[in-house]
Design an enzyme around this catalytic site. Structure first.
Site, PDB file in Angstrom:
ATOM      1  N   GLY A 127       0.832  -1.149   0.170  1.00  0.00           N
ATOM      2  CA  GLY A 127       0.065   0.220  -0.184  1.00  0.00           C
ATOM      3  C   GLY A 127       0.945   1.348   0.043  1.00  0.00           C
ATOM      4  O   GLY A 127       1.988   1.314  -0.064  1.00  0.00           O
ATOM      5  N   ILE A 133       5.095   6.640  -3.250  1.00  0.00           N
ATOM      6  CA  ILE A 133       6.423   6.693  -3.601  1.00  0.00           C
ATOM      7  C   ILE A 133       6.903   6.912  -2.381  1.00  0.00           C
ATOM      8  O   ILE A 133       6.707   7.972  -1.563  1.00  0.00           O
ATOM      9  CB  ILE A 133       6.766   7.425  -4.901  1.00  0.00           C
ATOM     10  CG1 ILE A 133       8.048   6.906  -5.292  1.00  0.00           C
ATOM     11  CG2 ILE A 133       6.495   8.770  -4.459  1.00  0.00           C
ATOM     12  CD1 ILE A 133       8.402   7.430  -6.780  1.00  0.00           C
ATOM     13  N   THR A 134       8.013   6.290  -2.013  1.00  0.00           N
ATOM     14  CA  THR A 134       9.283   6.688  -1.193  1.00  0.00           C
ATOM     15  C   THR A 134      10.735   6.402  -1.590  1.00  0.00           C
ATOM     16  O   THR A 134      10.811   5.704  -2.646  1.00  0.00           O
ATOM     17  CB  THR A 134       9.022   5.945   0.068  1.00  0.00           C
ATOM     18  OG1 THR A 134       9.793   6.583   0.983  1.00  0.00           O
ATOM     19  CG2 THR A 134       9.413   4.558   0.323  1.00  0.00           C
ATOM     20  N   ALA A 169       8.483   6.050   7.559  1.00  0.00           N
ATOM     21  CA  ALA A 169       7.379   5.819   6.637  1.00  0.00           C
ATOM     22  C   ALA A 169       6.976   4.171   6.693  1.00  0.00           C
ATOM     23  O   ALA A 169       7.779   3.163   6.979  1.00  0.00           O
ATOM     24  CB  ALA A 169       7.731   5.862   5.073  1.00  0.00           C
ATOM     25  N   ILE A 170       5.753   3.788   6.642  1.00  0.00           N
ATOM     26  CA  ILE A 170       5.224   2.527   6.824  1.00  0.00           C
ATOM     27  C   ILE A 170       4.356   2.276   5.478  1.00  0.00           C
ATOM     28  O   ILE A 170       3.357   3.169   5.097  1.00  0.00           O
ATOM     29  CB  ILE A 170       4.484   2.360   7.859  1.00  0.00           C
ATOM     30  CG1 ILE A 170       5.440   2.576   9.358  1.00  0.00           C
ATOM     31  CG2 ILE A 170       3.711   0.929   8.183  1.00  0.00           C
ATOM     32  CD1 ILE A 170       4.496   2.569  10.609  1.00  0.00           C
ATOM     33  N   GLY A 171       4.628   1.023   5.142  1.00  0.00           N
ATOM     34  CA  GLY A 171       3.652   0.508   3.924  1.00  0.00           C
ATOM     35  C   GLY A 171       3.726  -0.830   4.166  1.00  0.00           C
ATOM     36  O   GLY A 171       4.644  -1.816   3.987  1.00  0.00           O
ATOM     37  N   ALA A 224      10.420   1.974   7.024  1.00  0.00           N
ATOM     38  CA  ALA A 224      11.669   2.869   6.786  1.00  0.00           C
ATOM     39  C   ALA A 224      12.118   3.828   7.907  1.00  0.00           C
ATOM     40  O   ALA A 224      11.230   4.927   7.843  1.00  0.00           O
ATOM     41  CB  ALA A 224      11.892   3.218   5.355  1.00  0.00           C
ATOM     42  N   CYS A 269       5.593   9.777  -0.251  1.00  0.00           N
ATOM     43  CA  CYS A 269       4.453   9.540   0.299  1.00  0.00           C
ATOM     44  C   CYS A 269       3.228  10.169  -0.115  1.00  0.00           C
ATOM     45  O   CYS A 269       1.984  10.436   0.699  1.00  0.00           O
ATOM     46  CB  CYS A 269       4.379   9.638   1.817  1.00  0.00           C
ATOM     47  SG  CYS A 269       5.663   8.421   2.372  1.00  0.00           S
TER      48      CYS A 269
END
Length: 212
Positions: free
Chosen positions: A70, A73-74, A141-143, A156, A172
């Site tokens: 989900g 972009i990162t 960041a979380i995905g 990350a 994000c």
């Protein structure tokens, strides 16, 4: 299985780590391995989640790897601690609850390292709140993706990475916030090696299944 195994993998190219994620995920789905967290760094790479818009991508032709998590972009690269928790979620599966647990582990680890971080309503990840009109700053960041009740991808945490990599994208999808690092917030160099034991400890606290 109630053990949470945390594997320190060093610097791993993104495609190699993705293949390893899929291998461990399949083994976890089959019940052949315990819940596992892969902790590593990547060489510089942009990855785009399924909701990434065209105008959020680099405009200079920098390659982007499209992935099945989900989010948007990162960037991943040196000086950033990346973690891939591959864990079986309890029934009924609650993805948001899993994201909140990962956030909680990182918030606690940030506090251990001298950074006051928190959540921001309506946004995933871990944040340092702006004061006096300043923008909020994203430090992690979380995905996540869940398949067959088992998680993939993860987080990350920016430790002492070069934040200018984020200037080429809309990280994000955020236009009203910015990114930061533990080093930038503390005013000293906080390396991945320094941050890892704290993150490992907090992940064990929040992700380890109950025993008994």
């Amino acid at each position: 299985m109630s053990e949470l195994v945390q594997v320190h993998a060093g610097v791993v190219p993104y495609d190699v780590a993705w293949a390893e994620q899929r291998r461990v995920h399949a083994a976890r789905v089959a019940g052949e391995t315990p819940d596992t967290v892969l902790l590593l760094e990547h060489p510089p790479v942009y990855t785009a989640g399924k909701r990434t818009a065209p105008d959020e991508r680099p405009t200079d032709g920098t390659p982007v790897i499209d992935v099945d998590r989900g989010g948007k972009i990162t960037w991943h690269g040196p000086g950033q601690l990346v973690g891939y928790p591959i864990v079986r979620l309890p029934d009924p599966v609650d993805v948001v609850a899993h994201v909140r647990r990962v956030e909680e582990a990182l918030i606690l680890a940030c506090a251990d390292l001298g950074v006051e971080a928190t959540r921001v309503e309506g946004r995933s990840g871990v944040w340092v709140l702006g004061a006096d009109g300043a923008q909020d700053r994203k430090v992690a960041a979380i995905g996540i993706r869940v398949s067959a009740g088992v998680t993939m991808h993860g987080f990350a945490l920016n430790c002492d990475c070069d934040l200018t990599w984020f200037d080429r994208i809309v990280p994000c999808g955020l236009t009203d916030a910015t990114v930061t690092s533990l080093s930038q917030e503390t005013g000293r160099v906080v390396t991945v090696a320094e941050a890892t034991p704290y993150v490992e400890k907090r992940l064990a606290e929040v992700l380890s299944p109950p025993t008994g």
